[in-house]
Every structure is written in structure tokens, then in C-alpha cells.
Design a protein around this motif. Structure first.
Motif, PDB file in Angstrom:
ATOM      1  N   MET A 180       0.838  -1.192   0.000  1.00  0.00           N
ATOM      2  CA  MET A 180       0.000   0.000   0.000  1.00  0.00           C
ATOM      3  C   MET A 180       0.881   1.254   0.000  1.00  0.00           C
ATOM      4  N   ASN A 181       0.620   2.168  -0.904  1.00  0.00           N
ATOM      5  CA  ASN A 181       1.471   3.354  -0.919  1.00  0.00           C
ATOM      6  C   ASN A 181       0.921   4.453   0.002  1.00  0.00           C
ATOM      7  N   ALA A 182       1.727   5.507   0.127  1.00  0.00           N
ATOM      8  CA  ALA A 182       1.410   6.565   1.086  1.00  0.00           C
ATOM      9  C   ALA A 182       0.051   7.204   0.802  1.00  0.00           C
ATOM     10  N   GLU A 183      -0.240   7.373  -0.477  1.00  0.00           N
ATOM     11  CA  GLU A 183      -1.488   8.033  -0.846  1.00  0.00           C
ATOM     12  C   GLU A 183      -2.707   7.227  -0.358  1.00  0.00           C
ATOM     13  N   GLU A 184      -2.635   5.905  -0.552  1.00  0.00           N
ATOM     14  CA  GLU A 184      -3.737   5.037  -0.112  1.00  0.00           C
ATOM     15  C   GLU A 184      -3.869   5.073   1.409  1.00  0.00           C
ATOM     16  N   LEU A 185      -2.709   5.065   2.068  1.00  0.00           N
ATOM     17  CA  LEU A 185      -2.734   5.103   3.541  1.00  0.00           C
ATOM     18  C   LEU A 185      -3.402   6.375   4.048  1.00  0.00           C
TER      19      LEU A 185
ATOM     20  N   GLU B 256       7.086   5.764   5.389  1.00  0.00           N
ATOM     21  CA  GLU B 256       7.238   5.368   6.797  1.00  0.00           C
ATOM     22  C   GLU B 256       6.372   6.234   7.700  1.00  0.00           C
ATOM     23  N   THR B 257       6.293   7.526   7.363  1.00  0.00           N
ATOM     24  CA  THR B 257       5.481   8.448   8.157  1.00  0.00           C
ATOM     25  C   THR B 257       4.026   8.009   8.144  1.00  0.00           C
ATOM     26  N   GLU B 258       3.508   7.710   6.954  1.00  0.00           N
ATOM     27  CA  GLU B 258       2.098   7.319   6.868  1.00  0.00           C
ATOM     28  C   GLU B 258       1.853   5.960   7.514  1.00  0.00           C
ATOM     29  N   GLU B 259       2.834   5.067   7.427  1.00  0.00           N
ATOM     30  CA  GLU B 259       2.653   3.751   8.051  1.00  0.00           C
ATOM     31  C   GLU B 259       2.538   3.860   9.568  1.00  0.00           C
ATOM     32  N   ILE B 260       3.406   4.663  10.165  1.00  0.00           N
ATOM     33  CA  ILE B 260       3.352   4.774  11.636  1.00  0.00           C
ATOM     34  C   ILE B 260       2.080   5.521  12.052  1.00  0.00           C
ATOM     35  N   LEU B 261       1.672   6.526  11.264  1.00  0.00           N
ATOM     36  CA  LEU B 261       0.440   7.247  11.606  1.00  0.00           C
ATOM     37  C   LEU B 261      -0.768   6.305  11.550  1.00  0.00           C
ATOM     38  N   THR B 262      -0.749   5.385  10.574  1.00  0.00           N
ATOM     39  CA  THR B 262      -1.816   4.390  10.483  1.00  0.00           C
ATOM     40  C   THR B 262      -1.816   3.492  11.714  1.00  0.00           C
TER      41      THR B 262
ATOM     42  N   GLN C 106      -5.681   8.117   2.523  1.00  0.00           N
ATOM     43  CA  GLN C 106      -7.129   8.016   2.304  1.00  0.00           C
ATOM     44  C   GLN C 106      -7.809   7.187   3.391  1.00  0.00           C
ATOM     45  N   ILE C 107      -7.206   6.022   3.691  1.00  0.00           N
ATOM     46  CA  ILE C 107      -7.779   5.153   4.723  1.00  0.00           C
ATOM     47  C   ILE C 107      -7.793   5.877   6.067  1.00  0.00           C
ATOM     48  N   ASN C 108      -6.695   6.581   6.327  1.00  0.00           N
ATOM     49  CA  ASN C 108      -6.576   7.337   7.573  1.00  0.00           C
ATOM     50  C   ASN C 108      -7.714   8.354   7.700  1.00  0.00           C
ATOM     51  N   ASN C 109      -7.985   9.080   6.605  1.00  0.00           N
ATOM     52  CA  ASN C 109      -9.053  10.092   6.636  1.00  0.00           C
ATOM     53  C   ASN C 109     -10.399   9.473   7.017  1.00  0.00           C
ATOM     54  N   GLU C 110     -10.650   8.280   6.481  1.00  0.00           N
ATOM     55  CA  GLU C 110     -11.914   7.604   6.787  1.00  0.00           C
ATOM     56  C   GLU C 110     -11.953   7.142   8.239  1.00  0.00           C
TER      57      GLU C 110
END
Lengths: 107, 225
Positions: free
Chosen positions: B1-6, B42-48, B8-12
Motif C-alpha cells: 500500500m502506498n502513502a497516498e492510499e494510507l 514510513e510516516t504514513e505507516e506509523i500514523l496508520t 485516504q484510509i486514515n481520513n476515513e
């Protein structure tokens, strides 16, 4: 930093490696496992450690579908991680007995 | 999963948080995301991960404060401290993307405004004479000013992340800074003398250039993943 948190940091790294060696886990699962073993650390404190262990290539994370549905990042132990865990075990054994003796038998 | 997808999921998923937890988490999110020299993936992964954890903890009746501590900024700094840096290639891509988007919007807006003036207001010719030397100089200067402005905006947002700042004061201040920045822009454009060889360019070309640049900028971002 308090003595407790300084002490804990290194030990927690070793404990996380030990949990990950037994099974692949995601973050929340890992925090529950540590609590099950009686390690009462604040839940969030595992994440900076997980990042550091990844940077040192001792574990690696992989996004995977979990049984309950959503994608989660699961952690695996790498070969370097297995070595580091062995080192930790040796160091811990070397420390545990003398520290216990010192704390309990003296004075 | 790339950062952009992460993202989007995060926003939801963020919608599942209680008001209090959401405020706490979003402060951290903005602050960590704006640590601009860290790997985006890495930033988006940890935020997820942090969000997933918080959602589960919330179901157990635990709050963000219980999970991440009383001091969100300190915790976020700790996370940022362990995040790997952006690699040079990624950095260059971001820089190129930013410049291209900026140039695209200048060209596009310029084209639109001039076409409007020609057809609707009937006050300007359809082609303009450009002096390549001064055009290059002005463009470069605009890019520099835009980056300086962006730098301070990011600085300000990071600084204000964990504070509850008066919205009116914030609005007035940002308006004032915006006016000053525009003033500097205008001044530079007026005082720069014309120099260099000249070309005649139709505003249709300018408009088209803007659109082309926009798609090139989009592609530059896509190469990333």
C-alpha cells in the motif's frame, strides 16, 4: 529520564524481539502480549521502539490483511534480529543473577 | 500500500474517534506529517498504526492520553526522532513536483486572466512580448519567494499544532502576511527591467503550457511509488 524508563528502554527492546520471535504481531497485539506478561509500560511507548528496531533491521514490517479485516502492519524477526535477541539473552542472564544477589542478599 | 492510499484510509478511519481523541490524534498527525524531511511512506505507516491502536483502545474505554501520554508533542517528537529520513531521490522528486505545480498555476492563471481581458474586457492583445532574460529572472525569484513563504507556513503550523490559538487573530495575522508577501511579489515584478531576447507568445499557448506542466507535475509524484 527517570531510572525506570532508562532501564526499561533496553529491556523492552529485548522483550519485543522475544515476542516477535514467537509469532508475527501488529502493534496493538504486541502491547496486549506485553501486558499479559505483566510488563506494565505505557502502550504508546512501543512505537518509537518498533521504528528503531526497523531502522536497525532487527525486525521488518509488512502490511497484510488481518483476520478481522483491515490492513495492518505485522512485524517479523529478521536474521539480524534473531542474533540480537540471542545477544540480549546472554547479557540478561549475565546481569540477572548478580543484580538479584546484590539487591536481596546484601545489607 | 502506498502513502497516498494510507492517507485516504486514515481520513476515513479518523471519523471513528471521539472528539477528544480526534483532537489529540490530529494534532500529532499534522505535526508528524510536517516533519518534511522524513520518508513519506514510513510516516504514513506509523500514523496508520497509531490510529489503529487508538481506535482499538477507544473501544476498551482508553483515551489517547492513556495510550500516548499527557504530552502529545513530546511523544510526537519521539516518533519523529526514530523515523528514517527521506532519501535524496524522493527529496528531489518533491522539490521538482513543487516547482512544477507552482509554474503550472502561474502559467494557467496568467493565461485565463489574459484571455478574459482580451475577449470579455477587450483591453489587452492576444499575444504578449516576453523578454526571456527578465522572464527567467522573475520566475526564479517567484519560486524562491514561494518556498520561503511555504517554509514559514510549515514552521507556523508545526509551532501551533498543540496550542489552541484564537481563530480571529490567526486569520488577521495570516491575511497581513499574505498581503505583505503579495506586495513583495508585485514590487519585484514592477522594478525588474526588461532584458534579454524577446518572444511573442499567444495566451492560448500560456494556458496550454499550464495544463501540460500540471500533468508533468502529477507524473513526477507518481514515479515515487
Amino acid at each position: 529520564m527517570s531510572i525506570r524508563s532508562q532501564l526499561l528502554k533496553g529491556i523492552l527492546e529485548g522483550c519485543i524481539l522475544a515476542v516477535v520471535e514467537r509469532q508475527t504481531v501488529y502493534g496493538y497485539e504486541l502491547s496486549l502480549k506485553l501486558q499479559d506478561y505483566g510488563l506494565s509500560v505505557s502502550e504508546g511507548s512501543i512505537y518509537p521502539i518498533l521504528l528503531r528496531l526497523q531502522k536497525e533491521k532487527l525486525i521488518r514490517g509488512e502490511m497484510k490483511k488481518s483476520s478481522t479485516g483491515p490492513n495492518r502492519k505485522y512485524y517479523y524477526l529478521t536474521d539480524e534480529g534473531a542474533e540480537a535477541l540471542d545477544d540480549f539473552k546472554v547479557n540478561w542472564e549475565g546481569l540477572k543473577a548478580p543484580v538479584d544477589r546484590l539487591l536481596h542478599k546484601e545489607g | 500500500m502506498n502513502a497516498e492510499e494510507l492517507i485516504q484510509i486514515n481520513n476515513e478511519k479518523r471519523k471513528e474517534l471521539t472528539k477528544e481523541n480526534k483532537e489529540y490524534y490530529e494534532d500529532m498527525l499534522v505535526y508528524v506529517r510536517l516533519s518534511y524531511d522524513k520518508s513519506e511512506q514510513e510516516t504514513e505507516e506509523i500514523l496508520t498504526e497509531l490510529l489503529d491502536h487508538l481506535v482499538e483502545a477507544q473501544e476498551e474505554g482508553t483515551t489517547a492520553k492513556d495510550v500516548f501520554g499527557q504530552e502529545p508533542k513530546k511523544y510526537a517528537d519521539e516518533i519523529i526522532g526514530e523515523l528514517p529520513k527521506m532519501v535524496t531521490k524522493e527529496r528531489m522528486q518533491y522539490f521538482a513536483m513543487g516547482v512544477l505545480y507552482f509554474l503550472a498555476s502561474i502559467a494557467f492563471l496568467n493565461g485565463i486572466i489574459k484571455l478574459f481581458s482580451y475577449y470579455v474586457l477587450d483591453i489587452e492583445p492576444l499575444t504578449e512580448t516576453y523578454y526571456l532574460g527578465s522572464l527567467a529572472f522573475k520566475t526564479l525569484l517567484k519560486i524562491v519567494v514561494a518556498f520561503v513563504l511555504l517554509y514559514f507556513v510549515v514552521k507556523y503550523i508545526r509551532w501551533s499544532s498543540f496550542k489552541r490559538i484564537n481563530k480571529v487573530a490567526e486569520f488577521l495575522l495570516s491575511g497581513l502576511i499574505g498581503i505583505i508577501a503579495m506586495g513583495v511579489f508585485m514590487l519585484v515584478i514592477f522594478v525588474t527591467p526588461d532584458f534579454g531576447p524577446t518572444v511573442q507568445i499567444s495566451f492560448y499557448v500560456t494556458l496550454l503550457l499550464g495544463i501540460v506542466l500540471f500533468f508533468v507535475a502529477r507524473r513526477v509524484r507518481k514515479i515515487n511509488s
